[in-house]
Enzyme design. Structure first.
Site, mmCIF file in Angstrom:
data_model
loop_
_atom_site.group_PDB
_atom_site.id
_atom_site.type_symbol
_atom_site.label_atom_id
_atom_site.label_comp_id
_atom_site.label_asym_id
_atom_site.label_seq_id
_atom_site.Cartn_x
_atom_site.Cartn_y
_atom_site.Cartn_z
ATOM 1 C CB SER A 43 33.342 -17.963 43.518
ATOM 2 O OG SER A 43 33.753 -17.397 42.276
ATOM 3 C CB CYS A 69 26.174 6.450 44.731
ATOM 4 S SG CYS A 69 25.644 7.043 46.584
ATOM 5 C CD GLN A 118 34.070 -12.102 50.036
ATOM 6 O OE1 GLN A 118 35.180 -12.062 50.392
ATOM 7 N NE2 GLN A 118 33.898 -11.650 48.928
HETATM 8 C C1 LIG Z 1 31.602 -12.627 44.738
HETATM 9 C C2 LIG Z 1 30.304 -13.556 45.795
HETATM 10 C C3 LIG Z 1 29.488 -14.083 45.173
HETATM 11 C C4 LIG Z 1 29.352 -14.252 43.690
HETATM 12 O O1 LIG Z 1 30.307 -14.788 43.012
HETATM 13 P P1 LIG Z 1 30.654 -14.875 41.521
HETATM 14 O O2 LIG Z 1 31.544 -15.982 41.269
HETATM 15 O O3 LIG Z 1 31.201 -13.700 41.233
HETATM 16 O O4 LIG Z 1 29.370 -15.142 40.837
HETATM 17 C C5 LIG Z 1 28.722 -14.560 45.935
HETATM 18 N N1 LIG Z 1 28.694 -14.605 47.294
HETATM 19 C C6 LIG Z 1 29.549 -13.820 47.725
HETATM 20 C C7 LIG Z 1 29.650 -13.911 49.282
HETATM 21 C C8 LIG Z 1 30.350 -13.197 47.184
HETATM 22 O O5 LIG Z 1 31.499 -12.544 47.621
#
Ligand SMILES: *Cc1c(COP(=O)(O)O)cnc(C)c1O
Length: 390
Positions: free
Chosen positions: A199, A325, A179
């Site tokens: 990511s 949910c 993030q």
């Molecule tokens: C989205 C997210 C992940 C997972 O990443 P992907 O690329 O979707 O597998 C891991 N940690 C955090 C904090 C995320 O926001």
């Protein structure tokens, strides 16, 4: 109907510039980077150039970047890889109660294999206590894994201080920065980070690609076994178009970081203020300032977050709630419970995350519609009736 997207923490649309750089690699430049002829050599060069871009945005050397299938794989690799490779030194891992499930479930898995996990609590804002971290360290501690910024409430941890503590005790420090990337300035050396998960699809790149930063010298086992890709550390033919796209997304994020932080923080605070002023019995979740520039998370009493989502969806607004949910469980989010919310209040939570395409007009639309939606839902709520003494 015009749709308005307020779920940038879940995923982001791909930037057109990113897409443009990917297309040739899906068409004529389709070589396998492991091949010796020119098709392969070109692909290899594209992957290596991409590695430079990813390294640059976090202050790493290109040799310290390993491409993966995304944040989840990077988290799994960092934690399992360090745990297995260092089990002669100890079996203790420190993490927090508010990590993403990619970290929490990996730790849970390791605990069944004889590893001991300490889950640090957080305060009302979602921050860990550095003294508690120090007190949790034992002779057997091999890894500290604390997320850079939380995906639900946006709280940014004191990463520099955590890095210092880890370094003093010669313990590896991993951070899930999925993030934080593109939203916070990150320098792995200044922050003493040893391993970091990132990511692509959270920063306007394609899905299914990410990277693990591994500081030179860190002892880590492989997670994926097979060919000798990624300097024999992560097997499997490289997803060249995705890697190239991820790199472009990093370049754009790097060039635009200060601008983005400034603009987004203003919009975020405008939105928070608007919600807090127009609705009663609402609270902001997460820290007021140590917070991602794109994160708004509030709890609205006497209603279910799920009903707000459905009402918002009817008018084209995409948001997220803190209750799970939708995923078939009635438990509210572990993060909201960890900051001390009751089940009832956590259930009435709403996360609106903004990004680089969010406009003030879109926020005004939400601010215009939300109070009416809340009032209608409250009028139907038995809890609200009791409160009103009807
Ligand atoms: C989205 C997210 C992940 C997972 O990443 P992907 O690329 O979707 O597998 C891991 N940690 C955090 C904090 C995320 O926001």
């Amino acid at each position: 109907m015009q749709r308005r997207y307020f779920d940038y923490a879940a995923t982001t649309p791909i930037d057109k510039e990113v897409l443009k750089t990917m297309i040739p690699h899906l068409e004529e430049d389709f070589g396998n980077p492991s091949s010796v002829y020119s098709f392969g050599r070109d692909a290899r060069k594209s992957v290596d150039d991409a590695r430079d871009s990813v390294a640059k945005i976090i202050g790493a050397q290109n040799k310290e970047i390993f491409f993966t299938s995304g944040g989840t794989e990077s988290d799994n690799w960092a934690i399992k890889g360090v745990a297995y490779a260092n089990k002669d030194k100890g079996n203790h891992i420190i993490t927090t109660v508010i990590e993403h499930h990619a970290v929490l479930h990996t730790c849970k898995y390791l605990s069944k294999q004889g590893f001991e996990i300490t889950y640090l609590p957080v305060d009302e804002y979602g921050l860990i206590d550095l003294d508690e971290l120090k007190n949790a360290i034992k002779d057997t501690t091999i890894l500290i894994s604390v997320m850079f910024a939380n995906n639900e409430i946006g709280t940014i941890q004191p990463i520099e201080e955590i890095g210092k503590i880890a370094k003093e005790h010669k313990i590896y420090f991993h951070t899930d920065a999925v993030q934080a990337l593109g939203s916070v300035k990150i320098d792995v050396n200044a922050l003493n980070i040893d391993l970091m998960s990132i990511s692509s699809h959270k920063i306007y790149g394609p899905k299914g690609v990410g990277a693990l930063y591994i500081r030179k010298g860190v002892k880590i086992d492989n997670l994926i076994h097979g060919g000798s890709q990624e300097r024999k550390k992560r097997a499997g033919t490289e997803n060249v178009p995705a890697i190239v796209g991820f790199a472009k997304a990093c370049d754009l994020a790097f060039d635009n970081l200060d601008n983005y932080i400034e603009g987004s923080t203003k919009l975020r605070d405008y939105m928070i203020k608007g919600i807090l002023e127009s609705i009663d019995e609402v609270r902001l979740n997460g820290h007021p300032t140590k917070r991602l520039p794109g994160n708004v998370n509030v709890s609205i009493r006497y209603i279910e977050g799920e009903s707000i989502l459905l009402s918002l969806d009817l008018i084209g607004i995409a948001a997220s709630s803190g209750s799970a949910c939708t995923s078939g469980s009635l438990d509210p989010s572990h993060v909201l419970l960890a900051i001390g919310l009751t089940h009832e209040i956590a259930h009435g939570s709403l996360r609106l995350t903004i990004g680089k395409y969010t406009t003030k007009e879109e926020i005004d639309f939400v601010l215009d519609k939300l109070p009416g939606i809340i009032q209608r839902l409250r009028d139907m709520s038995p809890l609200y009736e009791i409160k009103e003494g009807k």
